[in-house]
Design an enzyme around this catalytic site. Structure first.
Site, PDB file in Angstrom:
ATOM      1  N   LYS A  10       1.220  -1.469  -0.181  1.00 30.07           N
ATOM      2  CA  LYS A  10      -0.148   0.021  -0.395  1.00 30.07           C
ATOM      3  C   LYS A  10       0.879   1.523  -0.075  1.00 30.07           C
ATOM      4  CE  LYS A  10      -1.924  -0.717   4.046  1.00 30.07           C
ATOM      5  NZ  LYS A  10      -1.601  -2.039   4.456  1.00 30.07           N
ATOM      6  N   ARG A  85      -8.921   0.355   9.905  1.00 23.77           N
ATOM      7  CA  ARG A  85      -8.467  -1.171   9.533  1.00 23.77           C
ATOM      8  C   ARG A  85      -9.488  -1.694  10.527  1.00 23.77           C
ATOM      9  NH1 ARG A  85      -3.119   0.673   8.827  1.00 23.77           N
ATOM     10  NH2 ARG A  85      -1.290  -1.044   9.244  1.00 23.77           N
ATOM     11  N   ARG A 124      11.792  -5.481   4.422  1.00 27.16           N
ATOM     12  CA  ARG A 124      11.917  -3.551   4.328  1.00 27.16           C
ATOM     13  C   ARG A 124      12.697  -2.651   4.594  1.00 27.16           C
ATOM     14  NH1 ARG A 124       5.681  -2.131   4.402  1.00 27.16           N
ATOM     15  NH2 ARG A 124       5.859  -3.124   6.811  1.00 27.16           N
ATOM     16  N   ARG A 157      11.759  -0.532  10.697  1.00 26.56           N
ATOM     17  CA  ARG A 157      11.050   0.062  11.921  1.00 26.56           C
ATOM     18  C   ARG A 157      10.968  -0.937  12.801  1.00 26.56           C
ATOM     19  NH1 ARG A 157       5.244   0.164   7.821  1.00 26.56           N
ATOM     20  NH2 ARG A 157       4.474  -1.446   9.961  1.00 26.56           N
ATOM     21  N   ARG A 168       0.276  -8.728  13.101  1.00 24.23           N
ATOM     22  CA  ARG A 168       0.196  -7.650  12.451  1.00 24.23           C
ATOM     23  C   ARG A 168      -1.257  -9.011  11.278  1.00 24.23           C
ATOM     24  NH1 ARG A 168       4.862  -4.991  10.796  1.00 24.23           N
ATOM     25  NH2 ARG A 168       3.892  -3.330   9.586  1.00 24.23           N
TER      26      ARG A 168
HETATM   27  P1  AMP Z   1       1.384   0.598   8.970  1.00 28.64           P
HETATM   28  O1  AMP Z   1       2.236   1.936   9.051  1.00 28.64           O
HETATM   29  O2  AMP Z   1       0.165   0.631   7.890  1.00 28.64           O
HETATM   30  O3  AMP Z   1       2.080  -0.931   8.456  1.00 28.64           O
HETATM   31  O4  AMP Z   1       1.016   0.965  10.485  1.00 28.64           O
HETATM   32  C1  AMP Z   1       1.528   0.483  11.163  1.00 28.64           C
HETATM   33  C2  AMP Z   1       1.209  -0.100  12.696  1.00 28.64           C
HETATM   34  O5  AMP Z   1       0.569   1.415  13.456  1.00 28.64           O
HETATM   35  C3  AMP Z   1      -0.128  -0.347  12.872  1.00 28.64           C
HETATM   36  O6  AMP Z   1       0.440  -1.947  13.118  1.00 28.64           O
HETATM   37  C4  AMP Z   1      -0.958   0.050  14.098  1.00 28.64           C
HETATM   38  O7  AMP Z   1      -0.354  -0.382  15.151  1.00 28.64           O
HETATM   39  C5  AMP Z   1      -0.829   1.357  14.018  1.00 28.64           C
HETATM   40  N1  AMP Z   1      -1.920   1.947  13.186  1.00 28.64           N
HETATM   41  C6  AMP Z   1      -1.660   2.082  11.732  1.00 28.64           C
HETATM   42  N2  AMP Z   1      -3.040   2.712  11.039  1.00 28.64           N
HETATM   43  C7  AMP Z   1      -3.999   2.338  12.212  1.00 28.64           C
HETATM   44  C8  AMP Z   1      -5.445   2.529  11.696  1.00 28.64           C
HETATM   45  N3  AMP Z   1      -5.995   3.020  10.968  1.00 28.64           N
HETATM   46  N4  AMP Z   1      -5.947   1.562  13.049  1.00 28.64           N
HETATM   47  C9  AMP Z   1      -5.184   1.737  14.021  1.00 28.64           C
HETATM   48  N5  AMP Z   1      -3.713   1.391  14.421  1.00 28.64           N
HETATM   49  C10 AMP Z   1      -3.637   1.956  13.313  1.00 28.64           C
END
Ligand code: AMP
Length: 210
Positions: A10, A85, A124, A157, A168
């Site tokens: 994404k 999410r 990554r 990360r 996740r």
């Molecule tokens: P991402 O960078 O999209 O993989 O998000 C990294 C982490 O941020 C996720 O594993 C969640 O802990 C948190 N996070 C990101 N977006 C959301 C969301 N819409 N709702 C809840 N937690 C989020």
């Protein structure tokens, strides 16, 4: 909106999209990581959830998106990456859309098998300066450990390790997958095979939106 498991690509597609379309990418994960880096109250609240691979509570993330929508650059639209999410977030988004008088043009679901997700996540690399994403094997920088664009030292990360990746993906399956039906029922869903290559995925997105 881009929907898909962690590691589905994404963020990579969002970056390509942002360079051409004159709308901001609202990536909740990026915004949360920035808040953690800057040690804001939101960052302090979100940190432990992110490190464990759990979702940050809905109310915090919804408030974050609400204020991102209110920014001047979001007046002409946006691309959502990583939000919503959960079903509660999707319902809150419907309310925000109503409030801002906007509609979703399309929801792209990027499908990738689990073994590919794990290898993408664990390899990554990220530029802390410009946000560009690399992969140590499939998309390495020209010089090991250094961003091609700005020379910054690449980082990983905290949640990109094998154990957290598993949880996740499990969280995605339990809490986010129901959104596939939610947006399919609204007639907004376009499914894309996330293994066809970055250029082809981008082509599908462009053609669908044009
Ligand atoms: P991402 O960078 O999209 O993989 O998000 C990294 C982490 O941020 C996720 O594993 C969640 O802990 C948190 N996070 C990101 N977006 C959301 C969301 N819409 N709702 C809840 N937690 C989020």
């Amino acid at each position: 909106m881009l929907l898909g498991a962690p590691g589905s690509g994404k963020g990579t597609q969002a970056a390509r999209f942002a360079s051409d379309y004159d709308v901001p990418v609202i990536a909740t994960g990026d915004i949360l990581r920035k808040n953690i880096k800057e040690n804001t109250p939101l960052g302090q609240q979100a940190q432990s959830y992110i490190e464990k691979g759990d979702l940050v509570p809905d109310d915090l993330v919804i408030a974050l998106v609400d204020s991102a929508f209110a920014e001047a650059d979001a007046k002409g639209g946006w691309l959502l990456d990583g939000f919503p999410r959960t079903t509660a977030q999707a319902e809150a988004l419907d309310v925000l859309l109503e409030k801002t008088g906007k509609k979703l043009d399309r929801v792209f679901l990027i499908n990738v098998p689990k073994d590919v997700l794990i290898s993408r996540i664990t390899g990554r690399l990220l530029c802390p300066k410009c946000g560009r994403i690399y992969h140590e094997k499939s998309m390495p920088p020209s010089e090991a450990g250094v961003c091609d664009l700005d020379g910054a030292a690449l980082t990983r990360r905290v949640d990109d390790n094998a154990e957290t990746a598993e949880s996740r993906i499990a969280v995605y399956n339990e809490q986010t997958k129901p959104l596939i039906d939610y947006y399919a029922a609204k007639g907004l869903l376009t499914e894309i095979d996330g293994t066809i290559g970055l250029d082809k995925i981008e082509d599908v997105i462009r053609e669908t939106l044009s």
